[in-house]
Design a protein around this motif. Sequence first.
Motif, PDB file in Angstrom:
ATOM      1  N   ALA A   1      47.899  84.790 107.364  1.00 15.12           N
ATOM      2  CA  ALA A   1      46.978  84.193 108.698  1.00 15.12           C
ATOM      3  C   ALA A   1      46.844  85.033 109.734  1.00 15.12           C
ATOM      4  N   SER A   2      45.826  84.918 110.366  1.00 14.08           N
ATOM      5  CA  SER A   2      45.582  85.762 111.757  1.00 14.08           C
ATOM      6  C   SER A   2      46.620  85.096 112.624  1.00 14.08           C
TER       7      SER A   2
ATOM      8  N   ASP B   1      45.356  81.913 113.762  1.00 15.88           N
ATOM      9  CA  ASP B   1      45.492  80.736 112.688  1.00 15.88           C
ATOM     10  C   ASP B   1      47.115  80.614 112.762  1.00 15.88           C
ATOM     11  N   THR B   2      47.837  81.371 113.029  1.00 16.23           N
ATOM     12  CA  THR B   2      49.285  81.151 112.775  1.00 16.23           C
ATOM     13  C   THR B   2      49.665  80.227 114.111  1.00 16.23           C
TER      14      THR B   2
ATOM     15  N   ILE C   1      47.923  78.149 115.872  1.00 22.44           N
ATOM     16  CA  ILE C   1      47.240  76.884 115.828  1.00 22.44           C
ATOM     17  C   ILE C   1      48.138  76.007 114.728  1.00 22.44           C
ATOM     18  N   ALA C   2      48.434  76.960 113.534  1.00 26.49           N
ATOM     19  CA  ALA C   2      49.393  76.194 112.463  1.00 26.49           C
ATOM     20  C   ALA C   2      50.740  75.751 113.117  1.00 26.49           C
TER      21      ALA C   2
ATOM     22  N   ARG D   1      44.151  78.564  99.316  1.00 25.50           N
ATOM     23  CA  ARG D   1      43.618  78.219 100.629  1.00 25.50           C
ATOM     24  C   ARG D   1      42.442  77.221 100.351  1.00 25.50           C
TER      25      ARG D   1
ATOM     26  N   GLU E   1      39.048  71.921 112.619  1.00 20.87           N
ATOM     27  CA  GLU E   1      39.484  73.273 112.839  1.00 20.87           C
ATOM     28  C   GLU E   1      41.025  73.637 112.554  1.00 20.87           C
ATOM     29  N   GLN E   2      41.764  72.679 113.105  1.00 20.81           N
ATOM     30  CA  GLN E   2      43.292  72.756 112.956  1.00 20.81           C
ATOM     31  C   GLN E   2      43.753  72.833 111.457  1.00 20.81           C
TER      32      GLN E   2
ATOM     33  N   ALA F   1      42.989  76.274 109.907  1.00 26.11           N
ATOM     34  CA  ALA F   1      43.845  77.177 110.550  1.00 26.11           C
ATOM     35  C   ALA F   1      45.254  76.935 109.621  1.00 26.11           C
TER      36      ALA F   1
ATOM     37  N   ASN G   1      44.913  78.454 106.102  1.00 27.46           N
ATOM     38  CA  ASN G   1      45.057  79.970 105.916  1.00 27.46           C
ATOM     39  C   ASN G   1      46.336  80.320 106.206  1.00 27.46           C
ATOM     40  N   TYR G   2      47.143  79.369 107.076  1.00 21.28           N
ATOM     41  CA  TYR G   2      48.557  80.073 107.461  1.00 21.28           C
ATOM     42  C   TYR G   2      49.477  79.534 106.093  1.00 21.28           C
TER      43      TYR G   2
END
Length: 186
Positions: A104-105, A108-109, A111-112, A143, A174-175, A178, A181-182
């Motif tokens: 993950a970006s 995103d990390t 946020i996760a 994902r 949105e969370q 993220a 993705n994480y």
Amino acid sequence: MLRSVVVAGLLAGATAGWADSIEEKAALCGACHGLNGVPGDPTTPIIWGQNTGYLYLQFRDFQKGARKDDRMTPIAQGLVKEDALALAEYFAAKPWPNTGAPAASKADTEIAIVVNKSIVCTSCHLEQFQGDSSVPRLAGQERDYLLKTLTDFRNRTRANNPGMSDLMNTATPEQLAAMANYLAGL
């Protein structure tokens, strides 16, 4: 959608009709879940290496109607308890496949990590999101499947774990994206 229903019907009939060994029954699962453990459709979960108890409970939930899917429900309803448990054990013994999903970006990390601190996902899914027994492994899962599942819990369209629905309603869409993705990139 019609194609999925037809395939599910054929697989359910095939499972009951000619697949005698667990290996033969498991091979039928490969049509959706992938012959090498990676599903062709990213909204289909990885089941290779998933926890035995979790897989068995999902078969049971599909059988009882607590969890619904046009493809899985008829297949699960065609299984006897012993076959559902044997299939769960068979897939749990397989190695978890590498999907090649990128990490993950940074955004995103971050946020996760905030979401995990708020919801405390790791209290059930464990520190590395490996799950345990009846709790699913999330690390490295598809994902799109993760996002669909988290969203379905949030919208209460997946009803086989009401506690998850309550938890997912504390996070924004949105969370959840993220988090998906994480987890996929672990």
